[in-house]
Design an enzyme around this catalytic site. Structure first.
Site, mmCIF file in Angstrom:
data_model
loop_
_atom_site.group_PDB
_atom_site.id
_atom_site.type_symbol
_atom_site.label_atom_id
_atom_site.label_comp_id
_atom_site.label_asym_id
_atom_site.label_seq_id
_atom_site.Cartn_x
_atom_site.Cartn_y
_atom_site.Cartn_z
ATOM 1 N N HIS A 20 -5.464 -8.373 10.521
ATOM 2 C CA HIS A 20 -5.340 -8.850 9.153
ATOM 3 C C HIS A 20 -6.289 -10.041 9.006
ATOM 4 C CE1 HIS A 20 -1.594 -6.574 9.292
ATOM 5 N NE2 HIS A 20 -1.396 -6.795 7.996
ATOM 6 N N GLU B 150 -7.474 -11.847 3.825
ATOM 7 C CA GLU B 150 -6.502 -11.488 2.775
ATOM 8 C C GLU B 150 -6.192 -12.735 1.949
ATOM 9 O OE1 GLU B 150 -2.051 -9.512 2.246
ATOM 10 O OE2 GLU B 150 -2.689 -10.206 4.219
ATOM 11 N N ASP C 296 0.895 -0.233 3.098
ATOM 12 C CA ASP C 296 1.371 -1.550 3.504
ATOM 13 C C ASP C 296 2.892 -1.610 3.711
ATOM 14 O OD1 ASP C 296 0.620 -4.094 4.338
ATOM 15 O OD2 ASP C 296 1.023 -4.990 2.399
ATOM 16 N N HIS D 296 -2.491 1.844 7.446
ATOM 17 C CA HIS D 296 -1.921 0.501 7.322
ATOM 18 C C HIS D 296 -0.561 0.555 6.629
ATOM 19 C CE1 HIS D 296 -2.871 -4.002 7.154
ATOM 20 N NE2 HIS D 296 -1.655 -3.890 6.646
ATOM 21 N N HIS E 119 3.574 -0.997 7.432
ATOM 22 C CA HIS E 119 4.428 -1.814 8.300
ATOM 23 C C HIS E 119 5.829 -1.222 8.391
ATOM 24 C CE1 HIS E 119 1.821 -5.459 8.704
ATOM 25 N NE2 HIS E 119 1.278 -4.956 7.605
ATOM 26 N N GLY F 212 -0.163 -12.748 9.809
ATOM 27 C CA GLY F 212 0.455 -14.043 9.588
ATOM 28 C C GLY F 212 -0.408 -14.922 8.712
#
Length: 327
Positions: free
Chosen positions: A188, A191, A269, A6, A8, A160
């Site tokens: 996702h 969260e 992340d 994970h 980005h 999102g």
């Protein structure tokens, strides 16, 4: 052994690369410089965190820039000692009138492929749909990901604001198409939203992995359900503290996940935003999070089992893990 499930792309941009690309495009530098614009310095909320991630967007609107940033993301993962990394991005964010979603993903796949040859580590790309994006765009993202399933894209994701956009109905058919094309499925969920959001992602989208899943820790019955289903949670500890999803590493939901016997894979992340790469995440979970070092090392085994890779690559990674465990 380190496997990163994970991370980005938008959160891996080197500040010096951003500065160079901005100069080439005639873009102004942010007040305080690029490193200051990227770095999240104290815990806050997800909105503040994402504003720092978004600081990189202006330099990602060209294919050559995406290719370079993807190359450097894999290169930095290799320098961090990672053996495998899956880099995800929201291609709809970086598409332009002269740069299609597919061309965004193609550029990233090219950069990743070049970097794997240069570094020797394994890597794949995950295409991420955003909950607020219009239907035409999310369909374009899913179709592009499917078209590139044999040239670098390994999975499909959704991210999102799950509080403002909780419904998964319009995404379910796209996930079904991606599954039929052989792509791995993650989302996702839980969260910012409740733990039930993770169950909905598993039931409606068919995902085998959940990104973050922090609020699953609030519902022990759901955690047990996740364990029985064999779902893996992609945990990004430092990011969760900085977004307010966890009060501290010592009180992070990963403790509840481990206690419940849920499979956990580690991610970093957005490492340029947090200042923490995967190797440090693993160390901090021991020194600041009070987890047993053997438990943290075992997250790599769960990551191997859950990785969106070929069976042959999975066997290779498992042999590497077993070899390191015997040392």
């Amino acid at each position: 052994m380190l496997l990163n499930l994970h991370t980005h792309l938008e959160g891996t941009v080197r500040p010096e690369t951003a500065a160079e690309l901005a100069r080439e495009a005639g873009l102004p530098a942010p007040a305080g410089g690029w490193e200051n614009a990227f770095r999240v310095k104290a815990p806050g909320d997800l909105t503040v965190f994402l504003s720092h991630v978004a600081a990189a967007y202006p330099v990602l609107g060209r294919a050559e820039n995406l290719r370079r940033v993807a190359f450097e993301a894999v290169q930095d993962a290799a320098l961090d000692g990672q053996s495998y990394v899956e880099i995800r991005l929201g291609p709809g964010t970086h598409a332009r009138p002269n740069l299609s979603v597919r061309e965004v993903l193609e550029a990233v796949c090219e950069g990743v492929a070049e970097a794997t040859l240069a570094t020797g580590i394994r890597a794949g790309v995950i295409a991420c749909m955003l909950r607020h994006e219009p239907q035409s765009l999310v369909e374009e993202i899913a179709r592009a990901a499917i078209a590139l399933a044999d040239t670098g894209v390994v999975g499909l994701d959704i991210a999102g604001d799950e509080l403002l956009y909780p419904s998964l109905d319009r995404f379910a058919p796209l996930y079904a198409l991606a599954r039929d094309a052989g792509l791995g499925l993650t989302a996702h969920a839980a969260e910012a939203g409740p733990g039930s959001a993770a169950r909905e992602a598993v039931e409606y989208l068919g995902v085998s992995r959940i990104g973050h899943g922090s609020h699953l820790a609030d519902e022990p019955r759901l955690l047990d359900w996740v364990r029985v289903k064999g779902v893996t949670i992609e945990v990004c500890p430092t990011s969760n503290v900085l977004t307010g999803a966890a009060p501290s590493l010592a009180e992070h939901p990963v403790h509840a996940f481990v206690t419940a016997g849920v499979a956990v894979a580690l991610g970093d992340d957005n490492p340029e935003n947090t200042g923490v790469r995967l190797s440090k995440e693993a160390r901090l979970l021991v020194t600041n999070g009070d987890l047993n070092a053997e438990v943290v090392a075992g997250f790599a085994r769960a990551a191997i089992n859950a990785a969106f890779c070929s069976d042959a690559m999975r066997r290779d990674l498992a042999e590497m893990f077993d070899g390191e465990a015997k040392r």
